[in-house]
Design a protein around this motif. Structure first.
Motif, PDB file in Angstrom:
ATOM      1  N   THR A   1      -3.373  36.158  37.117  1.00 38.42           N
ATOM      2  CA  THR A   1      -3.931  37.395  36.557  1.00 38.42           C
ATOM      3  C   THR A   1      -4.556  38.283  37.624  1.00 38.42           C
ATOM      4  N   GLN A   2      -4.257  37.981  38.874  1.00 34.27           N
ATOM      5  CA  GLN A   2      -4.701  38.858  39.967  1.00 34.27           C
ATOM      6  C   GLN A   2      -3.510  39.641  40.520  1.00 34.27           C
ATOM      7  N   GLY A   3      -2.423  39.617  39.769  1.00 32.93           N
ATOM      8  CA  GLY A   3      -1.235  40.356  40.184  1.00 32.93           C
ATOM      9  C   GLY A   3      -0.318  39.566  41.091  1.00 32.93           C
TER      10      GLY A   3
ATOM     11  N   SER B   1       0.458  42.273  35.171  1.00 29.56           N
ATOM     12  CA  SER B   1      -0.649  43.239  35.029  1.00 29.56           C
ATOM     13  C   SER B   1      -1.827  42.681  34.242  1.00 29.56           C
ATOM     14  N   GLN B   2      -1.815  41.377  34.007  1.00 32.93           N
ATOM     15  CA  GLN B   2      -2.940  40.794  33.266  1.00 32.93           C
ATOM     16  C   GLN B   2      -4.185  40.724  34.162  1.00 32.93           C
ATOM     17  N   VAL B   3      -5.361  40.805  33.556  1.00 36.88           N
ATOM     18  CA  VAL B   3      -6.607  40.890  34.339  1.00 36.88           C
ATOM     19  C   VAL B   3      -7.536  39.710  34.111  1.00 36.88           C
ATOM     20  N   GLY B   4      -7.112  38.750  33.314  1.00 40.30           N
ATOM     21  CA  GLY B   4      -7.963  37.601  33.049  1.00 40.30           C
ATOM     22  C   GLY B   4      -8.872  37.830  31.851  1.00 40.30           C
ATOM     23  N   LEU B   5      -9.711  36.841  31.594  1.00 38.44           N
ATOM     24  CA  LEU B   5     -10.673  36.940  30.488  1.00 38.44           C
ATOM     25  C   LEU B   5     -12.010  37.426  31.047  1.00 38.44           C
TER      26      LEU B   5
END
Lengths: 76, 215
Positions: B83-85, B99-103
């Motif tokens: 989730t850091q690309g 493109s996820q950014v984590g919780l």
């Protein structure tokens, strides 16, 4: 009552008027001084150490597909 | 013009006395009716006590990570994505979202809290396939500077396997003291997964339970 009242009576009434006026003003000022703005005297914190909140739920998702069928080549 | 007689003067003075007394009583009556909170009656000092109740609360402001739909590319024995690309290449991770950014976990209360996380599945249960390659890890970071006094050491130095219930990884302390300060009250849970090329296809999901405990 055609006779006029004496000067001394008028003076007494005048003094009485002044006294009542002054005393009344002082009483009103005294009462007004009792009204003070609010101020927070003591603040107290209630602690809830160890209290656990309702858990929050997160979700991790991924959808895994089969790769497209590989063309193996060979004869048609 | 004749001068006023003493009688007239006396009458005027009586009126003055009546008006003065009436005015004073009226003023006192009005003040009594004001009923201002904090108005004291018998003492010269007022005192108001206030009790501020602490509230333990947290919120997952970003509550899900969805890597989308994809597959492990030809010639790769796995797809690793986080989730850091990051990923091990678009050729290996075909179609997955980068493109996820984590919780994101936020302390929404007004007291310091400890934060614990536990996942319902580990790598083999969540992803499957070759267990030597399947990986499901997290990394904990401050989302806002100095939000957490000490991040959980297992997951703050680098990606490490997720804490799960009923396993050896069950110690899910991810932050010992999370600040309630609005400008510094969030931490982020990054997720990293490695999908072996022989992992079974299908929609996969797992839950994570975040718990806050007041300190």
């Amino acid at each position: 009552m055609d006779e006029d009242i004496s000067k001394s009576t008028v003076i007494v009434l005048l003094i009485l008027t002044i006294m009542i006026s002054v005393v009344g003003t002082l009483v009103v000022l005294e009462e007004a001084q009792r009204i003070r703005p609010l101020s927070l005297g003591n603040q107290e914190m209630q602690s809830f150490a160890g209290e656990t909140v309702n858990p929050e739920l997160g979700m991790i998702k991924v959808n895994l597909q089969r790769p497209p069928a590989e063309f193996k080549g060979g004869t048609e | 013009m004749n001068e006023l007689s003493n009688r007239t003067l006396a009458l005027l003075l009586v009126f003055a006395i009546v008006f003065s007394l009436g005015g004073t009583l009226l003023a006192l009556g009005k003040m009594g009716k004001l009923r201002i909170t904090g108005m004291v009656t018998n003492v010269t000092e007022g005192n108001v006590n206030a009790t501020v109740t602490s509230r333990v609360a947290l919120n997952l402001t970003v509550a899900s990570v969805d890597f989308g739909t994809g597959y492990v590319g030809m010639g790769c024995n796995n797809c690793t994505i986080d989730t850091q690309g990051g990923s091990n290449g678009a050729g290996c991770c075909v179609g997955f979202s980068t493109s996820q950014v984590g919780l994101v976990i936020e302390n929404t209360g007004n007291t310091y809290i400890q934060v614990d996380a536990n996942f319902t599945k580990n790598a083999s249960q969540f992803i499957g396939g070759d267990l030597t390659r399947a990986n499901f890890s997290i990394l904990i970071v401050d989302n806002e500077t100095q939000s957490c006094l000490t991040l959980g050491s297992t997951w703050s130095g680098g990606y490490a396997p997720v804490p799960t219930y009923n396993s050896g990884e069950s110690a899910g302390l991810i932050c010992d003291v999370l600040s309630p300060d609005q400008a510094n009250d969030t931490i982020r849970v990054h997720v990293n997964i490695t999908i072996p090329d022989n992992a079974p296809a299908g929609s996969k999901n797992t839950s994570v339970i975040i718990t806050g405990t007041g300190l």
